[in-house]
Design an enzyme around this catalytic site. Structure first.
Site, mmCIF file in Angstrom:
data_model
loop_
_atom_site.group_PDB
_atom_site.id
_atom_site.type_symbol
_atom_site.label_atom_id
_atom_site.label_comp_id
_atom_site.label_asym_id
_atom_site.label_seq_id
_atom_site.Cartn_x
_atom_site.Cartn_y
_atom_site.Cartn_z
ATOM 1 N N GLU A 119 28.550 23.935 -2.532
ATOM 2 C CA GLU A 119 29.837 24.195 -1.986
ATOM 3 C C GLU A 119 30.000 22.977 -1.195
ATOM 4 O O GLU A 119 29.464 22.023 -0.969
ATOM 5 C CB GLU A 119 29.666 25.498 -1.155
ATOM 6 N N HIS A 238 39.383 29.882 6.398
ATOM 7 C CA HIS A 238 38.949 29.658 4.861
ATOM 8 C C HIS A 238 40.148 29.042 4.200
ATOM 9 O O HIS A 238 41.159 29.656 4.194
ATOM 10 C CB HIS A 238 38.276 30.899 4.511
ATOM 11 N N ARG A 284 36.089 22.171 5.119
ATOM 12 C CA ARG A 284 37.091 23.003 4.883
ATOM 13 C C ARG A 284 38.326 23.141 6.029
ATOM 14 O O ARG A 284 39.333 23.398 5.480
ATOM 15 C CB ARG A 284 36.350 24.499 5.569
ATOM 16 N N ARG A 378 31.736 24.933 10.790
ATOM 17 C CA ARG A 378 30.527 25.341 9.943
ATOM 18 C C ARG A 378 30.419 24.780 8.820
ATOM 19 O O ARG A 378 31.395 24.875 7.930
ATOM 20 C CB ARG A 378 30.539 26.917 10.038
#
Ligand code: SIN
Length: 539
Positions: A119, A238, A284, A378
């Protein structure tokens, strides 16, 4: 206030039955534990069950806890505590093996080895998944099975905690409202130790990937009780929520981009390649802001999985496939319309390496906590991991303590905030809708002094409403926590982007701890939170 019924929760009261709460309860053996679960959590298993990504752990031959630590620190944009990132990465493999022991069937290859996915911002393949994108749901099924079979653990549902209870200066339980009783009677639940594991705040925003239970109840309660908090400005958006007008918005997991899916705009252009060297796998916050920029320019944005996943979609990503097909989008044939959505709160209740908060008797675990593991941003699939690592640490800390007196009596016990114990049957749906809109437009992906000041004015307006519901009261506290910290952090870093201060500031490369009321012992207003006058004492 009429005298509430008293319930003995035993050695430990755990607030919340998501991954953090249930894993902590299981690890607390041989202690007797009561878990307070939201009524929907019992059947739907909370936000944890919605996790599609998986758990990051250095399990591959080319990987090491050191590399995982480095990636965690790099993603957190200068605010990750290296000590915490190190212990998170070192303990990750053991916690994955704990889940395997509880029966979690992580995906394996033909040789029986764990399949490790990639990821964003991970330098190695290190994410363990279950049935592609079903990690959260399957893990929670396994933990609920284990908790139900464990005679030490009692699950109480239908009660909503509204205030911590303290004796002298120690937290000894909570006051809760029985929301199923017509008269909404209050109950005092007493325990020797209390663990806060109530999850996040996604509902504060108009577009979120979180279930409605993620409404900041636990954070608001800890703030009112005077627990030290930190970095509440840092909300992770997100990049790829499925944009079909649903609330909450279904997620299209980042693992799709890990498989090579592209982000394209209405003109079919793959815009991320020009925006960042890591293209779709950039951090992100970078991807989310670039998508938001495309949308502001009038583009629609899509996740194109046709080449990267194609016909394998139903088997590899069954949850995303079902969400798309429910909207007549076949991701094997059509690009998926997406938009950023509030997903995770990096800030929260400050804890130490044992998960202890600054309030005696209270620990915090999972998204409600701010351990220092995530900093300003994060790293993907570190959230379930953090809940596991700190759940185990909290359990060890409590189990290893000398037994102190657990007094099952209301004598000397008082609420940290008495105003919220009064029956409140209001719903405030209109005001909550307005607040969510304000937070999205003024405290969202791009913030400025002006937008944040206007948001604080709006929050103050809404807080002067005569008969706010409990949901509204809690959301207003959390809104203020996010907005004021964002206003005072005059820089851009990780998930917090200030258009008027677009660069990170060297002086601000640190956590900003504070207390909400400035006085742990005080009630803070007749409405349960005097937003305008609450002080933000830096500590
Ligand atoms: C995702 O599957 O994209 C979410 C994973 C995470 O938030 O860590």
């Amino acid at each position: 206030m009429t005298r509430p019924n008293i319930v003995d929760a035993g050695d430990v009261l755990v607030l919340g039955a998501g991954l953090a709460g249930l894993f902590t309860a299981l690890k607390l053996a041989p202690k007797r534990v009561t878990v307070l679960a939201g009524s929907r959590c019992v059947t739907e298993h909370g936000a944890s069950a919605w996790a599609q990504g998986g758990i990051a752990a250095a399990l591959g031959p080319d990987d090491s806890p050191e590399l995982h630590t480095q990636d965690t620190i790099a993603a957190g944009a200068g605010l990750v505590d290296p000590k915490i990132a190190t212990l998170l990465a070192q303990e990750a493999p053991d916690r994955v093996h704990d889940l395997i022991a509880y029966g979690v069937p992580f995906d394996r290859d033909a040789k029986g080895d764990l399949v490790l996915g990639r990821e964003a911002a991970h330098s190695r393949n290190r994410i363990v998944h279950v049935s592609g994108d079903r990690a959260g749901a399957v893990i929670m099924d396994a933990l609920w099975g284990a908790a139900r079979a464990d005679e030490r653990i009692s699950i109480m549902a239908g009660l909503r905690a509204v205030s911590f209870a303290k004796r002298k200066n120690k937290i000894v339980g909570v006051y809760a409202i029985d929301e199923t009783a017509p008269e909404r009677s209050s109950v005092l639940i007493l325990a020797e130790h209390v663990v806060l594991a109530t999850g996040g705040i996604g509902t504060l925003f108009e577009v979120t990937t979180n279930p409605p239970s993620a409404k900041g109840d636990g954070l608001a309660m800890a703030a009112r009780a005077g627990a030290a908090l930190a970095d509440t400005a840092f909300v992770q958006f997100h990049p790829t929520a499925i944009n079909v007008g649903r609330d909450p918005a279904p997620l299209a997991t980042e693992a799709l981009r890990g498989e090579g899916a592209w982000l394209i705009n209405s003109r079919g252009e793959r815009f991320m390649a020009a925006a960042h060297p890591d293209a779709e796998l950039a951090p992100r916050d970078v991807v989310a802001r670039e998508i938001s920029r495309q949308i502001r320019q009038g583009n629609d944005v899509y996740l194109d999985c046709r080449k990267a996943v194609g016909e394998a979609f139903p088997d590899r990503f069954p949850t995303v496939f079902a969400s798309c097909m429910a909207e007549d989008i076949d991701p094997r044939i059509d690009p998926i319309p997406i938009a950023p959505a509030a997903h995770y709160h990096m800030g929260g209740v400050i804890t130490d390496t044992h998960g202890r908060t600054t309030l005696d008797g209270l620990w915090a675990c999972g998204e409600v906590a701010c351990t220092g593991a995530h900093g300003a941003n994060r790293l993907a699939s570190n959230s379930l991991l953090e809940a596991l690592v700190f759940g185990a640490r909290i359990a060890a800390d409590i189990v290893n303590r000398q037994r102190s007196a657990h007094i099952v009596s209301g004598v000397g016990v008082e609420p940290c905030n008495s105003a919220l114990l009064a029956p409140n049957t209001k719903t405030s749906l209109g005001a909550i809708k307005r607040l969510r809109h304000i937070m999205t437009t003024r405290v969202g992906l791009v913030r400025t002094e002006q937008s944040l000041s206007l948001a604080l004015d709006d929050i103050a307006d809404l807080s002067s409403a005569q008969t706010p519901s409990l949901d509204l009261l809690n959301l207003l506290v959390v809104a203020e926590l996010v907005t004021r910290d964002a206003l005072e952090r005059r820089e851009s870093r990780g998930g917090h982007f200030r258009a008027d201060y677009p660069e990170p500031s060297v002086e601000l490369a640190r956590r900003r701890p504070f207390t909400f009321s400035g006085d742990p012992a005080s009630d803070i207003g007749a409405n349960g939170g005097d937003i305008q006058n609450a002080s933000f004492a830096s500590i």
